[in-house]
Design a protein around this motif. Sequence first.
Motif, PDB file in Angstrom:
ATOM      1  N   ASN A   1       0.830  -1.206   0.000  1.00  0.00           N
ATOM      2  CA  ASN A   1       0.000   0.000   0.000  1.00  0.00           C
ATOM      3  C   ASN A   1       0.866   1.258   0.000  1.00  0.00           C
ATOM      4  O   ASN A   1       0.577   2.232  -0.697  1.00  0.00           O
ATOM      5  N   MET A   2       1.924   1.226   0.808  1.00  0.00           N
ATOM      6  CA  MET A   2       2.826   2.368   0.882  1.00  0.00           C
ATOM      7  C   MET A   2       3.587   2.531  -0.439  1.00  0.00           C
ATOM      8  O   MET A   2       3.763   3.644  -0.940  1.00  0.00           O
ATOM      9  N   ASN A   3       3.995   1.413  -1.015  1.00  0.00           N
ATOM     10  CA  ASN A   3       4.729   1.455  -2.271  1.00  0.00           C
ATOM     11  C   ASN A   3       3.843   1.988  -3.400  1.00  0.00           C
ATOM     12  O   ASN A   3       4.348   2.586  -4.356  1.00  0.00           O
ATOM     13  N   HIS A   4       2.548   1.784  -3.256  1.00  0.00           N
ATOM     14  CA  HIS A   4       1.618   2.314  -4.264  1.00  0.00           C
ATOM     15  C   HIS A   4       1.744   3.829  -4.352  1.00  0.00           C
ATOM     16  O   HIS A   4       1.624   4.405  -5.437  1.00  0.00           O
ATOM     17  N   ARG A   5       2.022   4.486  -3.214  1.00  0.00           N
ATOM     18  CA  ARG A   5       2.190   5.942  -3.226  1.00  0.00           C
ATOM     19  C   ARG A   5       3.450   6.338  -3.994  1.00  0.00           C
ATOM     20  O   ARG A   5       3.481   7.373  -4.658  1.00  0.00           O
ATOM     21  N   LEU A   6       4.490   5.504  -3.886  1.00  0.00           N
ATOM     22  CA  LEU A   6       5.709   5.777  -4.653  1.00  0.00           C
ATOM     23  C   LEU A   6       5.437   5.625  -6.147  1.00  0.00           C
ATOM     24  O   LEU A   6       5.898   6.440  -6.958  1.00  0.00           O
TER      25      LEU A   6
ATOM     26  N   ALA B   1      -0.223   6.583 -24.359  1.00  0.00           N
ATOM     27  CA  ALA B   1       0.726   5.715 -23.646  1.00  0.00           C
ATOM     28  C   ALA B   1       0.155   5.309 -22.287  1.00  0.00           C
ATOM     29  O   ALA B   1      -0.446   6.128 -21.585  1.00  0.00           O
ATOM     30  N   GLU B   2       0.328   4.061 -21.913  1.00  0.00           N
ATOM     31  CA  GLU B   2      -0.185   3.546 -20.635  1.00  0.00           C
ATOM     32  C   GLU B   2       0.821   3.871 -19.529  1.00  0.00           C
ATOM     33  O   GLU B   2       1.558   3.002 -19.048  1.00  0.00           O
ATOM     34  N   ILE B   3       0.842   5.125 -19.119  1.00  0.00           N
ATOM     35  CA  ILE B   3       1.870   5.571 -18.179  1.00  0.00           C
ATOM     36  C   ILE B   3       1.658   5.006 -16.768  1.00  0.00           C
ATOM     37  O   ILE B   3       2.610   4.892 -16.009  1.00  0.00           O
ATOM     38  N   GLU B   4       0.430   4.654 -16.428  1.00  0.00           N
ATOM     39  CA  GLU B   4       0.201   4.059 -15.108  1.00  0.00           C
ATOM     40  C   GLU B   4       0.894   2.708 -15.014  1.00  0.00           C
ATOM     41  O   GLU B   4       1.574   2.406 -14.026  1.00  0.00           O
ATOM     42  N   PHE B   5       0.741   1.898 -16.070  1.00  0.00           N
ATOM     43  CA  PHE B   5       1.408   0.595 -16.104  1.00  0.00           C
ATOM     44  C   PHE B   5       2.916   0.772 -16.195  1.00  0.00           C
ATOM     45  O   PHE B   5       3.680   0.038 -15.565  1.00  0.00           O
ATOM     46  N   ALA B   6       3.348   1.767 -16.950  1.00  0.00           N
ATOM     47  CA  ALA B   6       4.790   2.032 -17.074  1.00  0.00           C
ATOM     48  C   ALA B   6       5.388   2.397 -15.721  1.00  0.00           C
ATOM     49  O   ALA B   6       6.496   1.950 -15.378  1.00  0.00           O
ATOM     50  N   ALA B   7       4.669   3.201 -14.930  1.00  0.00           N
ATOM     51  CA  ALA B   7       5.160   3.580 -13.596  1.00  0.00           C
ATOM     52  C   ALA B   7       5.304   2.345 -12.719  1.00  0.00           C
ATOM     53  O   ALA B   7       6.302   2.197 -11.998  1.00  0.00           O
TER      54      ALA B   7
ATOM     55  N   ASN C   1       9.005   0.932 -11.332  1.00  0.00           N
ATOM     56  CA  ASN C   1       9.218   0.751  -9.902  1.00  0.00           C
ATOM     57  C   ASN C   1       9.510  -0.709  -9.563  1.00  0.00           C
ATOM     58  O   ASN C   1      10.397  -1.007  -8.767  1.00  0.00           O
ATOM     59  N   ASP C   2       8.765  -1.615 -10.184  1.00  0.00           N
ATOM     60  CA  ASP C   2       8.933  -3.042  -9.903  1.00  0.00           C
ATOM     61  C   ASP C   2      10.334  -3.497 -10.312  1.00  0.00           C
ATOM     62  O   ASP C   2      11.003  -4.227  -9.565  1.00  0.00           O
ATOM     63  N   TYR C   3      10.785  -3.067 -11.475  1.00  0.00           N
ATOM     64  CA  TYR C   3      12.114  -3.468 -11.939  1.00  0.00           C
ATOM     65  C   TYR C   3      13.196  -2.841 -11.070  1.00  0.00           C
ATOM     66  O   TYR C   3      14.206  -3.480 -10.764  1.00  0.00           O
ATOM     67  N   SER C   4      12.980  -1.606 -10.649  1.00  0.00           N
ATOM     68  CA  SER C   4      13.944  -0.952  -9.758  1.00  0.00           C
ATOM     69  C   SER C   4      14.074  -1.724  -8.452  1.00  0.00           C
ATOM     70  O   SER C   4      15.174  -1.890  -7.920  1.00  0.00           O
ATOM     71  N   HIS C   5      12.951  -2.214  -7.919  1.00  0.00           N
ATOM     72  CA  HIS C   5      12.996  -3.016  -6.685  1.00  0.00           C
ATOM     73  C   HIS C   5      13.800  -4.297  -6.886  1.00  0.00           C
ATOM     74  O   HIS C   5      14.571  -4.698  -6.005  1.00  0.00           O
TER      75      HIS C   5
ATOM     76  N   ALA D   1      23.370   0.680 -15.033  1.00  0.00           N
ATOM     77  CA  ALA D   1      23.319   0.170 -16.408  1.00  0.00           C
ATOM     78  C   ALA D   1      22.081  -0.697 -16.621  1.00  0.00           C
ATOM     79  O   ALA D   1      21.399  -0.581 -17.649  1.00  0.00           O
ATOM     80  N   GLU D   2      21.770  -1.564 -15.647  1.00  0.00           N
ATOM     81  CA  GLU D   2      20.605  -2.443 -15.774  1.00  0.00           C
ATOM     82  C   GLU D   2      19.306  -1.641 -15.751  1.00  0.00           C
ATOM     83  O   GLU D   2      18.384  -1.901 -16.529  1.00  0.00           O
ATOM     84  N   VAL D   3      19.235  -0.671 -14.837  1.00  0.00           N
ATOM     85  CA  VAL D   3      18.026   0.167 -14.754  1.00  0.00           C
ATOM     86  C   VAL D   3      17.861   0.967 -16.041  1.00  0.00           C
ATOM     87  O   VAL D   3      16.749   1.123 -16.556  1.00  0.00           O
TER      88      VAL D   3
END
Length: 203
Positions: free
Chosen positions: A129-134, A155-161, A165-169, A188-190
């Motif tokens: 829930n907290m991560n949803h705010r990020l 562009a589906e920016i909500e899904f992109a966000a 974030n998921d990949y960054s985690h 480099a990976e990010v």
Amino acid sequence: MSGLRERQKEERRARICDVAVALFNQQGFHGTRLEDIAAAASLSVPTVCKYFPSKQTILLELIRLADQDALKEASSLIDMDAELVDVMCQLEAIIIKQSLEVMSPALWREVLPLLIFSPEKSLPEAFRNMNHRLVKGIHEFLAELQRRGRLRADAEIEFAAFMLNDYSHLQFSRLVANDELDMDKHRAEVRKMTTLILYGMAI
């Protein structure tokens, strides 16, 4: 008088968080008790519990504050007219910087499994829930790029966000796997994933 009381409450909350994170980093999350936090903050355990009923809630507050500070810093520092990938990579870099300023790699290694896989389902749910705010904060950056005509209107920016974030985690969990952080590899990976996502949406 009520303004003074509120200020005192905020100062006490901040003191508890400061003391707690110092103890978590020194002796580990599992090795720290609420009694230790209360003693170090010169407060009683019941007083600490008025603000934070458990050390898990303190942990979540620390992460929330780090995310909040990162988004605030990013809003003031990032040039939204810079190259698309640079904008979003800089945002990610600021979020990671704030996370590592709050908690050491060793502490992150200890708490990430709790935040994601804890048998106490309330903790992973609260973290999500907290991560949803990020994610919403990341979405706002993408929305601004879209308003500026730099991303397609459809562009589906909500899904992109969510994906950014998921990949960054995922990469963050790999980054903190060792005390010696390989920041070049992380960036480099990010950047690769950010490029893949953004240029699928670019004008």
